[in-house]
Design a protein around this motif. Sequence first.
Motif, mmCIF file in Angstrom:
data_model
loop_
_atom_site.group_PDB
_atom_site.id
_atom_site.type_symbol
_atom_site.label_atom_id
_atom_site.label_comp_id
_atom_site.label_asym_id
_atom_site.label_seq_id
_atom_site.Cartn_x
_atom_site.Cartn_y
_atom_site.Cartn_z
ATOM 1 N N TYR A 142 51.861 145.187 102.172
ATOM 2 C CA TYR A 142 51.030 144.516 101.179
ATOM 3 C C TYR A 142 49.826 143.855 101.834
ATOM 4 C CZ TYR A 142 55.285 144.797 98.371
ATOM 5 O OH TYR A 142 56.390 145.243 97.707
ATOM 6 N N GLU A 154 56.458 146.699 91.477
ATOM 7 C CA GLU A 154 55.907 146.463 92.813
ATOM 8 C C GLU A 154 55.393 145.038 92.939
ATOM 9 O OE1 GLU A 154 56.034 147.320 96.345
ATOM 10 O OE2 GLU A 154 56.246 149.104 95.087
ATOM 11 N N THR A 161 46.482 141.395 100.240
ATOM 12 C CA THR A 161 45.829 140.821 99.078
ATOM 13 C C THR A 161 44.745 139.860 99.531
ATOM 14 O OG1 THR A 161 46.151 139.670 96.976
ATOM 15 C CG2 THR A 161 47.510 138.941 98.803
ATOM 16 N N VAL A 182 48.908 148.007 97.884
ATOM 17 C CA VAL A 182 50.254 148.372 98.319
ATOM 18 C C VAL A 182 50.168 149.676 99.094
ATOM 19 C CG1 VAL A 182 52.605 148.900 97.549
ATOM 20 C CG2 VAL A 182 51.202 147.294 96.239
ATOM 21 N N PHE A 239 56.542 142.182 95.663
ATOM 22 C CA PHE A 239 55.609 141.389 96.460
ATOM 23 C C PHE A 239 55.861 139.900 96.252
ATOM 24 C CE2 PHE A 239 51.549 139.017 96.404
ATOM 25 C CZ PHE A 239 51.289 139.031 97.763
ATOM 26 N N LEU A 293 46.089 143.019 94.691
ATOM 27 C CA LEU A 293 47.152 143.452 95.595
ATOM 28 C C LEU A 293 46.985 144.923 95.934
ATOM 29 C CD1 LEU A 293 49.834 142.814 97.037
ATOM 30 C CD2 LEU A 293 50.997 143.513 94.929
#
Length: 106
Positions: free
Chosen positions: A42, A77, A44, A61, A81, A59
């Motif tokens: 991840y 998902e 972000t 992925v 996270f 985010l």
Amino acid sequence: MAEELAQLREGLWPRDVDDRWVVWLDGGTLRCWRSWTGTCIYETKVAVSEDGTGVAAMLDVLDDPDSYRRAGTDAGELERFESVLPLVWRREDEGDALAGVSVLGG
């Protein structure tokens, strides 16, 4: 929240082989990767306000089926996270209780 962001800037690193995640706020990007494989799952962007609090904006992925099996939906998902930081904070809190030192300064 500002204290947690400061801690994330230092990074939350594995303490033992059971720790699954490494989390680090690198500039304005929060990265979470699997400690066993070193694979970043991840990323972000974090917008930090004047009071030192932060909000994750978008985010990203990992999209590599050979390295990571994604949840069936975006909502799933996102839920995965959102479970990473509580796991890491719990790990940090348990370590602090054992060491008798407060990571968050409280």
